[in-house]
Design a protein around this motif. Structure first.
Motif, mmCIF file in Angstrom:
data_model
loop_
_atom_site.group_PDB
_atom_site.id
_atom_site.type_symbol
_atom_site.label_atom_id
_atom_site.label_comp_id
_atom_site.label_asym_id
_atom_site.label_seq_id
_atom_site.Cartn_x
_atom_site.Cartn_y
_atom_site.Cartn_z
ATOM 1 N N THR A 41 -31.113 38.905 7.140
ATOM 2 C CA THR A 41 -31.994 39.144 5.990
ATOM 3 C C THR A 41 -32.001 38.598 4.085
ATOM 4 O OG1 THR A 41 -33.053 41.312 7.227
ATOM 5 C CG2 THR A 41 -33.918 41.216 5.068
ATOM 6 N N LEU A 42 -30.664 39.365 4.064
ATOM 7 C CA LEU A 42 -30.633 38.758 2.274
ATOM 8 C C LEU A 42 -29.747 37.384 2.850
ATOM 9 C CD1 LEU A 42 -27.566 41.351 2.233
ATOM 10 C CD2 LEU A 42 -29.130 41.542 1.179
ATOM 11 N N GLN A 43 -29.646 36.936 3.910
ATOM 12 C CA GLN A 43 -29.910 35.498 3.631
ATOM 13 C C GLN A 43 -31.053 34.614 3.317
ATOM 14 O OE1 GLN A 43 -27.377 34.303 7.466
ATOM 15 N NE2 GLN A 43 -26.464 33.412 6.527
ATOM 16 N N LEU A 62 -17.343 35.013 16.137
ATOM 17 C CA LEU A 62 -17.439 34.422 14.998
ATOM 18 C C LEU A 62 -17.732 32.509 15.568
ATOM 19 C CD1 LEU A 62 -12.959 34.419 14.733
ATOM 20 C CD2 LEU A 62 -15.315 35.646 13.221
ATOM 21 N N GLN A 63 -18.003 32.279 16.256
ATOM 22 C CA GLN A 63 -19.147 31.153 16.655
ATOM 23 C C GLN A 63 -20.529 31.263 16.183
ATOM 24 O OE1 GLN A 63 -17.733 27.600 16.605
ATOM 25 N NE2 GLN A 63 -19.899 27.614 16.693
ATOM 26 N N ASP A 67 -22.722 30.093 13.526
ATOM 27 C CA ASP A 67 -24.313 28.996 13.769
ATOM 28 C C ASP A 67 -25.325 29.728 12.560
ATOM 29 O OD1 ASP A 67 -22.537 27.855 15.775
ATOM 30 O OD2 ASP A 67 -23.649 28.960 17.217
ATOM 31 N N GLU A 68 -25.007 30.907 12.168
ATOM 32 C CA GLU A 68 -25.626 31.907 11.469
ATOM 33 C C GLU A 68 -25.442 31.223 10.006
ATOM 34 O OE1 GLU A 68 -28.598 33.716 12.157
ATOM 35 O OE2 GLU A 68 -28.270 34.070 14.014
ATOM 36 N N GLY A 69 -24.501 30.255 10.083
ATOM 37 C CA GLY A 69 -24.384 29.921 8.332
ATOM 38 C C GLY A 69 -23.596 30.797 7.708
ATOM 39 N N ILE A 70 -23.113 31.924 8.597
ATOM 40 C CA ILE A 70 -22.110 32.822 7.050
ATOM 41 C C ILE A 70 -20.705 32.858 7.206
ATOM 42 C CG2 ILE A 70 -20.828 35.478 7.945
ATOM 43 C CD1 ILE A 70 -23.842 36.121 9.222
ATOM 44 N N SER A 71 -20.205 32.937 5.975
ATOM 45 C CA SER A 71 -18.708 32.111 5.930
ATOM 46 C C SER A 71 -17.636 33.532 5.911
ATOM 47 C CB SER A 71 -19.224 32.192 4.270
ATOM 48 O OG SER A 71 -19.648 31.118 3.549
ATOM 49 N N ILE A 72 -16.639 32.890 6.521
ATOM 50 C CA ILE A 72 -16.089 34.567 6.916
ATOM 51 C C ILE A 72 -13.888 33.839 6.571
ATOM 52 C CG2 ILE A 72 -14.912 34.873 9.631
ATOM 53 C CD1 ILE A 72 -17.070 33.638 11.325
#
Length: 359
Positions: A41-43, A62-63, A67-72
């Motif tokens: 939602t924030l993205q 993690l994958q 894939d959602e474009g989230i930095s880890i």
């Protein structure tokens, strides 16, 4: 204070939202999957999202996040420790984060106090008032029983977002169209979390096999399930009409397919409710008990309690009863849809943004 809000927001700027959440064999993946809904939602609102998680997080999870474009950021320190808090605070400063969201039962009073500051919006997800006290700006409890909990040890200025209108539902479930179920066969979906340490899935398959009821079964196993080989051996010899899928990315498709779900009492229950898929709930951990009890009272589910011989007998009774009574399944489906409207993540995002706009 309990708040009622619209479920949208338009931020005046793009901010950095930092999440501190874990997933592993021991605690499962429920915390991660529900916070993923808020991250999505924030993205969509053009905000920046970064996750801090312990290095024990399964590769498959993690994958999915990547894939959602989230930095880890991967953490090696003991979760919930002072070194964990120090690492997290360093990431807050490095990223110039405006908001930090915690989800996990190991984030203690001291952990929260260490991170609390006037320059940071600190939010925390809760289920059963696990913490004695909360030292955060916003407490989020998406559960049906949340309004019955006594959050007396929360600062008066803190905001309480309580109840199913704040249920965090991933976007694939919200975007899914409503379908009318067919009646050609009885379709069962079994999904008992990301790990299912005690291999209850296999035990249930063995019990279903003994009933000799004609049905189709799909078993979903999480990325962290350690029993894949044992279950595969069972599949080679069973007469059940059974399909096993591992680490599925589109669980919503199987919820559409099924007439009944067999599940644990975690966050998946709210996705099932939105989809109108009735369920039999096993209490796989103490923190799931109140969720299972409240959903049974709502008329959407049957609560089987903890796994033992008595609950296994109850499971077979309920399964046979529902197989013989599609009208009851339909009524349960209606009750589920009444509980969830799918806008919970947007409501939570609205409050986070409103807090930041005010400081």
């Amino acid at each position: 204070m309990q708040l009622d809000t619209p479920f949208f927001f338009k931020s005046t700027q793009s901010r950095q939202y930092l999440f501190r959440v874990d997933a592993n064999f021991e605690i499962g993946t429920g915390h991660m999957m529900r916070t993923l809904a808020l991250m999505q939602t924030l993205q969509e609102a053009k905000q920046h999202v970064t996750l801090i998680t312990h290095e024990s997080c399964p590769i498959g999870i993690l994958q999915r996040l990547q894939d959602e474009g989230i930095s880890i950021c991967r953490l090696s320190e003991t979760p919930g420790s002072s070194l964990d808090a120090l690492f997290t605070l360093k990431q807050v400063h490095r990223l110039q984060a405006s908001c930090l969201i915690l989800d996990g039962y190991h984030f203690s009073d001291d952990y929260q106090k260490y991170l609390n500051s006037k320059e940071l919006c600190l939010a925390m997800l809760d289920d059963n008032q696990e913490q004695r006290a909360f030292h955060v700006d916003i407490v989020i409890n998406q559960n049906l029983h949340a309004l019955q909990l006594n959050y007396e040890l929360v600062a008066p200025e803190s905001q309480l977002l309580l109840g199913t209108k704040y249920a965090l539902i991933r976007k694939e479930f919200i975007q899914a169209p409503s379908l009318i179920k067919g009646t050609s066969s009885f379709k069962i979906l079994i999904t008992l979390g990301g790990s299912d340490i005690e291999n209850i899935s296999l035990k249930l398959l063995q019990e279903i096999d003994s009933l000799k009821i004609p049905m189709e079964i799909v078993l979903l196993l999480g990325a962290s399930n350690p029993h894949v080989e044992e279950i595969s051996k069972f599949c080679e010899h069973t007469h059940l009409n059974l399909k096993v899928n591992i680490n599925v990315s589109k669980m919503v498709d199987w919820m559409h397919w099924a007439d009944l779900a067999i599940t644990g009492g975690g966050s998946t229950c709210w996705e099932l409710a939105l989809m109108g898929l009735p369920c039999l709930i096993w209490v796989l951990a103490d923190n799931q008990r109140q969720i299972a009890e409240s959903l049974e009272k709502s008329g959407f589910a049957y609560n089987l309690g903890g796994y033992d011989e008595a609950s296994l007998s109850l499971f077979k009774i309920y399964l046979t009863q529902l197989w013989n009574n599609p009208e009851q399944l339909s009524c349960m489906s209606t009750e589920g849809r009444r509980l969830i409207d799918g806008h919970g993540s947007k409501r939570v995002a609205y409050h986070l943004n409103r807090y930041l706009e005010a400081v």
